[in-house]
Scaffold this motif. Structure first.
Motif, PDB file in Angstrom:
ATOM      1  N   PHE A   5      15.788  33.183  26.078  1.00 21.12           N
ATOM      2  CA  PHE A   5      17.133  33.620  26.435  1.00 21.12           C
ATOM      3  C   PHE A   5      18.089  33.403  25.269  1.00 21.12           C
ATOM      4  N   SER A   6      19.299  33.927  25.416  1.00 20.11           N
ATOM      5  CA  SER A   6      20.325  33.781  24.387  1.00 20.11           C
ATOM      6  C   SER A   6      21.026  32.429  24.530  1.00 20.11           C
ATOM      7  N   GLN A  48      23.249  32.377  27.610  1.00 15.78           N
ATOM      8  CA  GLN A  48      22.470  32.282  28.852  1.00 15.78           C
ATOM      9  C   GLN A  48      21.936  30.868  29.045  1.00 15.78           C
ATOM     10  N   ARG A  49      21.483  30.261  27.973  1.00 16.93           N
ATOM     11  CA  ARG A  49      21.058  28.854  28.026  1.00 16.93           C
ATOM     12  C   ARG A  49      22.196  27.964  28.505  1.00 16.93           C
ATOM     13  N   GLN A 109      17.395  38.215  35.282  1.00 12.91           N
ATOM     14  CA  GLN A 109      16.412  37.179  34.968  1.00 12.91           C
ATOM     15  C   GLN A 109      17.059  35.796  35.037  1.00 12.91           C
ATOM     16  N   VAL A 110      18.232  35.678  34.419  1.00 14.60           N
ATOM     17  CA  VAL A 110      18.959  34.406  34.437  1.00 14.60           C
ATOM     18  C   VAL A 110      19.309  34.019  35.864  1.00 14.60           C
ATOM     19  N   SER A 134      18.379  41.367  31.844  1.00 16.65           N
ATOM     20  CA  SER A 134      18.430  39.961  31.413  1.00 16.65           C
ATOM     21  C   SER A 134      19.329  39.118  32.306  1.00 16.65           C
TER      22      SER A 134
END
Length: 533
Positions: free
Chosen positions: A259-260, A263-264, A243-244, A240
């Protein structure tokens, strides 16, 4: 970092973390621009290429742009419930609601140049509804009402039902029901497991396992003027944080699952107005099943005490800052047609505004049941989002009515197997679905369900389900759904609903024409998507 240290950090975040504001979606009034390649991230890879047998977004996200379905969810509908034609141009329903007749679009071509007809739609649905021996159909059970599928002429497809079913039209819009070529299926029912060839807006170009999947614009697409993109590239990244990083570094533009919150917030902080955030209630929920075959969870007073202990409203405010959960909800996604009105929801056990009164009642019930100071193990999934923070929150809530709860976290396969085998006392579980529809969403809770993890034997639930499914009166159906919900969460407390998941999709602002829905299984054909630069 040790599990204890991580747990303490999460518990601290419940109190201390502050969420950044989200950026709203771009106006839909802009004129689409043609050209460019959409690059998106997919966190899993397809086990096979056959949507009729698979259940993972890892297959649907890169595969859907190559196909059409008979019906689909309207791409701009944020509730994910408005049904429109895809290959079907129009349809009629008989007065007795047992015959559905669809007129198909003319001139639709498969990517090999051959003409699509009703024979292809019939062959595809026969494979889904009446699969021959050795052919897997993951959604066969959704069509138990279908008696026959007929193709009386090349432009007409007819479904004849054994009995009316409220969800039938919605079931036909399933994003998994790709239309395959009848001639290919007649020769080899397994061909589509390893090959890609549909009628969709993009043609399959290349798949390299562990790397990427490429689709190119279909110049002969039946919906003239679409797609806007020249093509797409799905890149497979499991981690993840990677990905970010791909989106932050603008090597990818979007990841459609979500996303979490942290992460946002990191992407918003790093990219500013170059990032757009779309959010939606997600058609997934965190439920708690209590194994009724193990004492004292066969006693509904104990189950009721466990749900009364939960301060859902304070929990939502805290957890939504660090986890992909948010809304306090009932059996259907908030903001969608079958959702429980807030005033009705507050009448259910554990949903009232006075948490002190609820917890006092919980303690009284535990004492009455001889379960004061009860100790038990919560079996949880060893996945950070959203299981870990929700598990910590649950334990803290139950501690406040004098319960002593320990958590055991299992990797996904072991967690699921423990529930199937009944090798748990209390466990989290997470029902997820695509289109928001009671028939699709509520089967989890029936005595006949293979995922009836609470192991209840309440056939009244089955009866209410059948009655709501077969009524064609929307108001009567709502009444039956409220009765189902009250029995599930209040009268018998077969399960405990904690929170609705919250889908968060940050993407580069140049990605236009895509609207978030309550499901990451919807709106993946990419025919409406375009790039502003």
């Amino acid at each position: 970092m040790s599990r204890l240290t991580r747990s303490l950090a999460i518990l601290g975040c419940l109190i201390l973390v502050l969420a950044l504001g989200s950026v709203g979606p771009i106006s839909a009034q802009e004129q689409p621009r043609a050209g460019g390649e959409l690059v998106f991230v997919v966190a899993a890879e397809p086990p096979s290429f056959d949507a009729h047998r698979e259940e993972t977004f890892g297959m649907l996200h890169p595969g859907a742009p190559q196909y059409n379905t008979l019906l689909r969810v309207e791409p701009t509908d944020r509730t994910g419930t408005k049904i429109i034609g895809d290959l079907a141009e129009s349809w009629t329903i008989s007065p007795d609601k047992r015959t559905y007749t669809f007129k198909l679009r003319r001139g639709v071509k498969f990517h090999d140049g051959s003409l699509m007809t009703s024979a292809d739609v019939k062959a595809s649905y026969d494979k889904i509804i009446f699969p021959p021996a050795g052919v897997i159909s993951s959604r066969k059970a959704a069509y138990r009402t279908v008696e026959a599928v007929e193709a009386p002429n090349p432009d007409t497809i007819v479904f004849r039902l054994k009995y009316p079913e409220a969800s039938f039209l919605t079931n036909l819009a399933s994003p998994w029901n790709w239309i395959y070529k009848a001639e290919i299926l007649a020769k080899d029912m397994h061909w589509y497991e390893k090959n890609v060839m549909g009628t969709g807006p993009f043609k399959f170009a290349e798949y390299v396992r562990g790397s990427h999947w490429v689709g190119k614009k279909n110049p002969d697409y039946w919906d003239k003027g679409k797609p806007y993109l020249d093509g797409f590239r799905a890149i497979f990244i499991q981690d993840s944080s990677a990905q970010v990083a791909a989106i932050r570094g603008e090597r990818a533009m979007i990841q459609f699952r979500g996303f979490s919150p942290s992460q946002r917030d990191g992407l918003v902080q790093a990219l500013g107005n170059k990032i757009t955030v779309q959010e939606s209630p997600w058609n997934c929920s965190i439920q708690v099943s209590m194994n009724q075959e193990k004492k004292p969870f066969g006693d509904k007073r104990v189950r009721r005490a466990l749900t009364l202990a939960l301060d859902r409203y304070a929990g939502s405010a805290a957890l939504s800052r660090i986890a992909v959960v948010k809304d306090v909800a009932g059996i259907q996604v908030p903001g969608t047609p079958w959702a429980t009105p807030p005033d009705e929801l507050k009448k259910l056990a554990g949903y009232g505004a006075d948490i002190n009164a609820s917890r006092a009642e919980a303690r009284r019930l535990l004492k009455e049941a001889g379960a004061e100071g009860l100790s038990f193990v919560l079996t949880n999934r060893a996945v950070p989002q959203p299981y870990e923070p929700v598990g910590i929150w649950l334990i803290d809530q139950w501690r406040q009515i004098g319960l002593n709860v320990k958590q055991v976290s299992l990797e996904s396969a072991a967690w699921l197997q423990a529930q199937k085998n009944g090798e748990f006392e209390v466990s989290t579980n997470a029902p997820c679905n695509s289109i928001v529809e009671p028939d699709m969403d509520l089967h989890w809770f029936l005595t006949t369900s293979p995922v009836n993890f609470s192991r209840h034997k309440d056939t009244a639930m089955d009866d209410l389900y059948e009655r709501q499914s077969r009524t064609t009166d929307p108001e009567e159906r709502k009444k039956l759904l409220r009765a189902f919900e009250k029995r599930l969460y209040d009268e018998e407390v077969h399960y405990i609903m904690t929170f609705q998941w919250n889908r968060i999709v940050p993407h580069l602002s140049k990605v236009r024409g895509w609207t978030i829905t309550p499901s990451h299984y919807l709106n993946n054909q990419l025919d409406t998507v375009w790039l502003a630069e």
